[in-house]
Enzyme design. Structure first.
Site, PDB file in Angstrom:
ATOM      1  N   GLN A 117      44.547  79.914  46.652  1.00  0.00           N
ATOM      2  CA  GLN A 117      43.729  79.235  47.664  1.00  0.00           C
ATOM      3  C   GLN A 117      43.562  77.781  47.259  1.00  0.00           C
ATOM      4  O   GLN A 117      42.943  77.489  46.226  1.00  0.00           O
ATOM      5  CB  GLN A 117      42.371  79.943  47.723  1.00  0.00           C
ATOM      6  N   SER A 120      39.627  73.332  46.943  1.00  0.00           N
ATOM      7  CA  SER A 120      38.868  72.340  46.165  1.00  0.00           C
ATOM      8  C   SER A 120      39.753  71.194  45.689  1.00  0.00           C
ATOM      9  O   SER A 120      40.924  71.384  45.367  1.00  0.00           O
ATOM     10  CB  SER A 120      38.254  72.999  44.927  1.00  0.00           C
ATOM     11  N   GLU A 235      35.637  85.305  51.153  1.00  0.00           N
ATOM     12  CA  GLU A 235      35.595  85.094  49.700  1.00  0.00           C
ATOM     13  C   GLU A 235      34.246  85.557  49.148  1.00  0.00           C
ATOM     14  O   GLU A 235      34.165  86.241  48.135  1.00  0.00           O
ATOM     15  CB  GLU A 235      35.798  83.609  49.393  1.00  0.00           C
ATOM     16  N   GLU A 373      23.580  77.036  44.085  1.00  0.00           N
ATOM     17  CA  GLU A 373      22.730  76.080  44.818  1.00  0.00           C
ATOM     18  C   GLU A 373      23.165  76.019  46.286  1.00  0.00           C
ATOM     19  O   GLU A 373      22.340  76.022  47.192  1.00  0.00           O
ATOM     20  CB  GLU A 373      22.838  74.674  44.194  1.00  0.00           C
TER      21      GLU A 373
HETATM   22  C1  LIG Z   1      36.630  80.148  37.801  1.00  0.00           C
HETATM   23  C2  LIG Z   1      36.777  79.315  39.038  1.00  0.00           C
HETATM   24  C3  LIG Z   1      37.788  79.596  39.920  1.00  0.00           C
HETATM   25  C4  LIG Z   1      37.953  78.808  41.074  1.00  0.00           C
HETATM   26  N1  LIG Z   1      38.991  79.092  41.921  1.00  0.00           N
HETATM   27  C5  LIG Z   1      39.219  78.296  42.996  1.00  0.00           C
HETATM   28  C6  LIG Z   1      40.369  78.520  43.824  1.00  0.00           C
HETATM   29  O1  LIG Z   1      41.166  79.414  43.602  1.00  0.00           O
HETATM   30  N2  LIG Z   1      40.574  77.662  44.856  1.00  0.00           N
HETATM   31  C7  LIG Z   1      39.722  76.640  45.155  1.00  0.00           C
HETATM   32  O2  LIG Z   1      39.961  75.933  46.129  1.00  0.00           O
HETATM   33  N3  LIG Z   1      38.616  76.392  44.374  1.00  0.00           N
HETATM   34  C8  LIG Z   1      38.362  77.205  43.303  1.00  0.00           C
HETATM   35  N4  LIG Z   1      37.265  76.961  42.493  1.00  0.00           N
HETATM   36  C9  LIG Z   1      36.440  75.800  42.770  1.00  0.00           C
HETATM   37  C10 LIG Z   1      35.030  76.085  43.259  1.00  0.00           C
HETATM   38  O3  LIG Z   1      35.030  76.516  44.607  1.00  0.00           O
HETATM   39  C11 LIG Z   1      34.220  74.807  43.060  1.00  0.00           C
HETATM   40  O4  LIG Z   1      34.148  74.571  41.670  1.00  0.00           O
HETATM   41  C12 LIG Z   1      32.827  74.895  43.647  1.00  0.00           C
HETATM   42  O5  LIG Z   1      32.867  74.960  45.049  1.00  0.00           O
HETATM   43  C13 LIG Z   1      31.947  73.712  43.218  1.00  0.00           C
HETATM   44  O6  LIG Z   1      32.581  72.513  43.448  1.00  0.00           O
HETATM   45  P1  LIG Z   1      32.686  71.391  42.297  1.00  0.00           P
HETATM   46  O7  LIG Z   1      33.214  72.057  41.068  1.00  0.00           O
HETATM   47  O8  LIG Z   1      33.434  70.238  42.847  1.00  0.00           O
HETATM   48  O9  LIG Z   1      31.188  70.992  41.996  1.00  0.00           O
HETATM   49  P2  LIG Z   1      30.303  69.964  42.832  1.00  0.00           P
HETATM   50  O10 LIG Z   1      30.428  70.252  44.278  1.00  0.00           O
HETATM   51  O11 LIG Z   1      30.606  68.577  42.373  1.00  0.00           O
HETATM   52  O12 LIG Z   1      28.843  70.378  42.380  1.00  0.00           O
HETATM   53  C14 LIG Z   1      28.249  69.892  41.156  1.00  0.00           C
HETATM   54  C15 LIG Z   1      26.819  70.406  41.117  1.00  0.00           C
HETATM   55  O13 LIG Z   1      26.073  69.888  42.238  1.00  0.00           O
HETATM   56  C16 LIG Z   1      25.472  70.946  42.980  1.00  0.00           C
HETATM   57  N5  LIG Z   1      25.498  70.618  44.412  1.00  0.00           N
HETATM   58  C17 LIG Z   1      26.551  70.108  45.115  1.00  0.00           C
HETATM   59  N6  LIG Z   1      26.203  69.962  46.414  1.00  0.00           N
HETATM   60  C18 LIG Z   1      24.923  70.400  46.548  1.00  0.00           C
HETATM   61  C19 LIG Z   1      24.016  70.496  47.640  1.00  0.00           C
HETATM   62  N7  LIG Z   1      24.375  70.118  48.863  1.00  0.00           N
HETATM   63  N8  LIG Z   1      22.775  70.998  47.406  1.00  0.00           N
HETATM   64  C20 LIG Z   1      22.416  71.400  46.147  1.00  0.00           C
HETATM   65  N9  LIG Z   1      23.235  71.301  45.053  1.00  0.00           N
HETATM   66  C21 LIG Z   1      24.469  70.818  45.263  1.00  0.00           C
HETATM   67  C22 LIG Z   1      26.349  72.156  42.686  1.00  0.00           C
HETATM   68  O14 LIG Z   1      25.636  73.366  42.898  1.00  0.00           O
HETATM   69  C23 LIG Z   1      26.724  71.939  41.236  1.00  0.00           C
HETATM   70  O15 LIG Z   1      25.703  72.401  40.396  1.00  0.00           O
HETATM   71  C24 LIG Z   1      37.061  77.740  41.347  1.00  0.00           C
HETATM   72  C25 LIG Z   1      36.028  77.463  40.444  1.00  0.00           C
HETATM   73  C26 LIG Z   1      35.877  78.243  39.307  1.00  0.00           C
HETATM   74  C27 LIG Z   1      34.757  77.905  38.364  1.00  0.00           C
END
Ligand SMILES: Cc1cc2nc3c(=O)[nH]c(=O)nc-3n(C[C@H](O)[C@H](O)[C@H](O)COP(=O)(O)OP(=O)(O)OC[C@H]3O[C@@H](n4cnc5c(N)ncnc54)[C@H](O)[C@@H]3O)c2cc1C
Length: 404
Positions: A117, A120, A235, A373
């Site tokens: 998928q 991100s 998902e 969150e």
């Molecule tokens: C093990 C693992 C597997 C994954 N596999 C996939 C995959 O196969 N495909 C894919 O596309 N993605 C994948 N992901 C990505 C995952 O969906 C993202 O890491 C997740 O959506 C968070 O995005 P970010 O890491 O950019 O954090 P950010 O969005 O930058 O968030 C950073 C912090 O800010 C907080 N935050 C952000 N926005 C808000 C808000 N509006 N209100 C309150 N708090 C907020 C978050 O909760 C977090 O604590 C995976 C992640 C992990 C850890």
């Protein structure tokens, strides 16, 4: 045909399962041959339409068939292709053309073609609709450039579900389109990313002038967000909505470790630990029953916000129970066997019997599939009707939204 409760209850799922098991005994049948037959008989995803590995049944039919097959020792398709099975398949069924359904669903189910998928990006995780990857039309093809990140099992994937920006002049949600991309094609590079377990389940993926045929566009141009919602809702249900049977799974492990280490009341900490284990057991059981009720109530179609609630509860409880396992293990909990040499596993560590690894892997539960969150925001807005999150980019063309 409209599926009513009457037609649903008419499905003789047990009879069909018995027949499959009799014709293809799991012990003596090769895995892919069994799964192909399971798909062809509509027992892959019983709740999908006929021809898509289903019989137009209900989610409850699907759960019943699956439990009976697993109980009889049949291969578990989900473990061979976790993203494809839980997220890509329902998205293709909901939005795919007949050609796409016929081409992709069967080898996806059998695990002959693994999927990933590609949502991100480095600048778009929680705010995935703000993504930057560009797809530009060139005749019957699209040319794709940009980077995805955290892509689980991309190193094994034959295909990926990819969302890209096709109209930067539209607002962020409106300018997106979904594609099915060949991960082995020219212009696609997959690089491993280390995780806390020392393994690299996920990857970063670079697309440089990669080409996708227009017939592999999933849904209409500009409808990518609508398609993505199907994936994201599935998902969350896929991550949070599948509880292990009563007393098993992580809480079963906690009880086992408690019995091993605190079996005798002579240990002064036994009473305190017993209380902790009991508390966790009750919470696990409440979560399991809530999931059972939600699954029972759900009918075909895109799951609603209850998937986000289940995902939130699952993530927090899973982390809590594995924390408890480490407390119960004491200093032994620190003896991790991982070497931290780069390992690129062929499945995720979810469900590993190694409690130390499970503890480390569970840290990701409250991030992957949407953070806790963000799940709380959805719960607040869509279930409790609280005022919405602040959205400063609403209605603005994506290209005009300030970003770093
Ligand atoms: C093990 C693992 C597997 C994954 N596999 C996939 C995959 O196969 N495909 C894919 O596309 N993605 C994948 N992901 C990505 C995952 O969906 C993202 O890491 C997740 O959506 C968070 O995005 P970010 O890491 O950019 O954090 P950010 O969005 O930058 O968030 C950073 C912090 O800010 C907080 N935050 C952000 N926005 C808000 C808000 N509006 N209100 C309150 N708090 C907020 C978050 O909760 C977090 O604590 C995976 C992640 C992990 C850890």
């Amino acid at each position: 045909m409209t599926v009513t409760d009457e037609t649903i209850t008419k499905l003789d799922v047990d009879g069909l399962v018995d027949q499959l098991l009799a014709d293809m005994p799991p012990k003596t049948t090769e895995t892919v041959a069994f799964l192909r037959e399971q798909f062809d008989r509509g027992l892959a995803f019983v709740h999908f339409p006929e021809g898509c590995g289903g019989l137009g049944g209900s989610p409850a039919d699907q759960i019943r068939a699956q439990r009976r097959l697993v109980g009889a020792g049949a291969p578990i398709a989900m473990l061979r292709n976790i993203i494809g099975y839980g997220m890509v398949a329902p998205t293709i069924v909901a939005h795919g053309t007949e050609r796409q359904k016929a081409r992709y669903l069967r080898p996806l189910f059998t695990g002959e073609e693994v999927w990933c998928q590609l949502f991100s990006e480095p600048g778009a995780g929680s705010d995935v609709a703000g993504l930057s990857m560009r797809a530009v039309r060139d005749g019957d093809e699209w040319v794709v450039n940009g980077q995805k990140v955290w892509t689980t099992l991309a190193h094994l994937a034959r295909f990926g579900l990819l969302i890209a920006r096709t109209d930067p002049d539209a607002s962020k949600h409106a300018g997106l389109t979904m594609f099915l991309v060949d991960m082995k094609g020219p212009g696609v590079e997959v690089r491993p990313l280390y995780q806390i377990t020392g393994e690299a389940e996920f990857n970063e993926c670079f697309f440089t002038d990669a080409r996708i045929l227009d017939e592999d566009r999933l849904g209409d141009v500009g409808e990518g967000w609508h398609v993505a919602i199907t994936t994201l809702m599935n998902e969350r249900v896929s991550i949070g909505g599948n509880s292990a049977p009563r007393g098993s799974g992580p809480i079963g492990e906690a009880v086992r470790i408690f019995k091993e280490r605190f079996g005798s009341d002579a240990d002064p900490r036994a009473a305190v630990m017993r209380e902790e284990v009991l508390r966790a057991w009750v919470r696990s059981e409440v979560l399991r029953l809530t999931n059972e009720r939600a699954a029972d109530a759900r009918r075909r179609g895109t799951p609603g916000p209850e998937g986000s609630v289940a995902k939130l509860a699952f993530a927090e409880q899973n982390k809590h129970v594995f924390d408890l396992c480490m407390d119960l293990m004491g200093a032994d909990g620190m003896l991790y066997s991982g070497t931290f040499e780069l390992v690129r596993p062929n499945h995720t560590a979810i469900g590993t019997p190694d409690m130390r690894k499970a503890f480390l892997r569970a840290r990701a539960n409250s991030i992957e599939g949407g953070t806790s969150e963000v799940m709380r925001n959805i719960l607040g807005e869509r279930v409790l009707g609280l005022p919405g999150d602040v959205r400063v980019d609403k209605g603005i063309a994506w290209k005009d939204v300030p970003r770093s």
